[in-house]
Design a protein around this motif. Structure first.
Motif, PDB file in Angstrom:
ATOM      1  N   LEU A   7      24.431 127.755  -1.579  1.00 12.71           N
ATOM      2  CA  LEU A   7      25.844 127.656  -1.249  1.00 12.71           C
ATOM      3  C   LEU A   7      26.207 126.229  -0.830  1.00 12.71           C
ATOM      4  O   LEU A   7      27.229 125.689  -1.270  1.00 12.71           O
ATOM      5  CB  LEU A   7      26.206 128.650  -0.142  1.00 12.71           C
ATOM      6  N   SER A   8      25.374 125.587  -0.034  1.00 12.60           N
ATOM      7  CA  SER A   8      25.634 124.203   0.376  1.00 12.60           C
ATOM      8  C   SER A   8      25.612 123.256  -0.817  1.00 12.60           C
ATOM      9  O   SER A   8      26.436 122.337  -0.912  1.00 12.60           O
ATOM     10  CB  SER A   8      24.595 123.755   1.409  1.00 12.60           C
ATOM     11  N   THR A   9      24.692 123.479  -1.724  1.00 12.48           N
ATOM     12  CA  THR A   9      24.613 122.657  -2.939  1.00 12.48           C
ATOM     13  C   THR A   9      25.877 122.807  -3.772  1.00 12.48           C
ATOM     14  O   THR A   9      26.438 121.822  -4.257  1.00 12.48           O
ATOM     15  CB  THR A   9      23.370 123.048  -3.765  1.00 12.48           C
ATOM     16  N   ILE A  10      26.341 124.036  -3.913  1.00 13.16           N
ATOM     17  CA  ILE A  10      27.575 124.308  -4.665  1.00 13.16           C
ATOM     18  C   ILE A  10      28.759 123.629  -3.976  1.00 13.16           C
ATOM     19  O   ILE A  10      29.582 122.983  -4.618  1.00 13.16           O
ATOM     20  CB  ILE A  10      27.808 125.823  -4.790  1.00 13.16           C
ATOM     21  N   GLU A  11      28.812 123.771  -2.689  1.00  7.89           N
ATOM     22  CA  GLU A  11      29.921 123.216  -1.905  1.00  7.89           C
ATOM     23  C   GLU A  11      30.030 121.703  -2.088  1.00  7.89           C
ATOM     24  O   GLU A  11      31.130 121.152  -2.187  1.00  7.89           O
ATOM     25  CB  GLU A  11      29.734 123.564  -0.443  1.00  7.89           C
ATOM     26  N   ARG A  12      28.902 121.027  -2.158  1.00  8.50           N
ATOM     27  CA  ARG A  12      28.912 119.566  -2.341  1.00  8.50           C
ATOM     28  C   ARG A  12      29.464 119.135  -3.707  1.00  8.50           C
ATOM     29  O   ARG A  12      29.872 117.990  -3.877  1.00  8.50           O
ATOM     30  CB  ARG A  12      27.507 119.003  -2.148  1.00  8.50           C
ATOM     31  N   GLN A  13      29.505 120.050  -4.656  1.00  7.88           N
ATOM     32  CA  GLN A  13      30.029 119.734  -5.989  1.00  7.88           C
ATOM     33  C   GLN A  13      31.561 119.643  -5.997  1.00  7.88           C
ATOM     34  O   GLN A  13      32.137 119.123  -6.949  1.00  7.88           O
ATOM     35  CB  GLN A  13      29.590 120.800  -7.004  1.00  7.88           C
ATOM     36  N   TYR A  14      32.179 120.156  -4.949  1.00  4.15           N
ATOM     37  CA  TYR A  14      33.635 120.160  -4.874  1.00  4.15           C
ATOM     38  C   TYR A  14      34.094 118.973  -4.036  1.00  4.15           C
ATOM     39  O   TYR A  14      33.653 118.801  -2.916  1.00  4.15           O
ATOM     40  CB  TYR A  14      34.152 121.470  -4.276  1.00  4.15           C
ATOM     41  N   PRO A  15      35.013 118.176  -4.571  1.00  2.00           N
ATOM     42  CA  PRO A  15      35.484 117.001  -3.817  1.00  2.00           C
ATOM     43  C   PRO A  15      36.251 117.420  -2.562  1.00  2.00           C
ATOM     44  O   PRO A  15      36.865 118.475  -2.524  1.00  2.00           O
ATOM     45  CB  PRO A  15      36.408 116.288  -4.799  1.00  2.00           C
ATOM     46  N   SER A  16      36.172 116.570  -1.549  1.00  2.00           N
ATOM     47  CA  SER A  16      36.904 116.875  -0.309  1.00  2.00           C
ATOM     48  C   SER A  16      38.350 116.474  -0.420  1.00  2.00           C
ATOM     49  O   SER A  16      38.743 115.675  -1.161  1.00  2.00           O
ATOM     50  CB  SER A  16      36.342 116.161   0.887  1.00  2.00           C
TER      51      SER A  16
END
Length: 116
Positions: free
Chosen positions: A107-116
């Motif tokens: 989930l953390s890896t996936i989350e990092r793929q989305y820009p802030s």
């Protein structure tokens, strides 16, 4: 994509709360069949937010599979506990934690793929 980050944070919190609920049951807390079969908050996230917003994403099936693996193992441990195999159920918590860590890492890896 700040909304995606909020969705993922929500999923993370739901997963951790669900894991705590499993642990509580294995240490004598109340068991609710409905909670584990129908009202599981992580499953609800996948069937609502997840399926609506993210079902076409390449990562979605893998994350869902990890959730299912976690849920199946949790159900097995709860059945052991209910059959008075308490020590074996408690020993299985290590495996459950390992699956949980993989889920949270993914989930953390996936989350990092989305820009802030």
């Amino acid at each position: 994509m700040e909304l995606a980050r909020l969705d993922f944070q929500q999923l993370r919190v739901k997963h951790i709360a669900h894991k705590s609920k499993v642990r509580a049951v294995l240490y004598g807390g109340g068991y609710s069949e409905r909670y584990f079969q129908e009202d599981n908050p992580v499953s609800q996230w996948f069937s609502t937010v997840g399926s609506v917003k993210y079902s076409r994403e390449a990562w979605f099936p893998q994350l869902y599979r990890l959730h299912r693996d976690f849920s199946v193992l949790a159900e097995e441990l709860i059945k052991m506990y209910g059959s008075d195999l308490i020590e074996q159920a408690h020993e299985g918590l290590g495996e459950l934690s390992a699956v949980s860590e993989i889920f949270l890492h993914t989930l953390s890896t996936i989350e990092r793929q989305y820009p802030s």
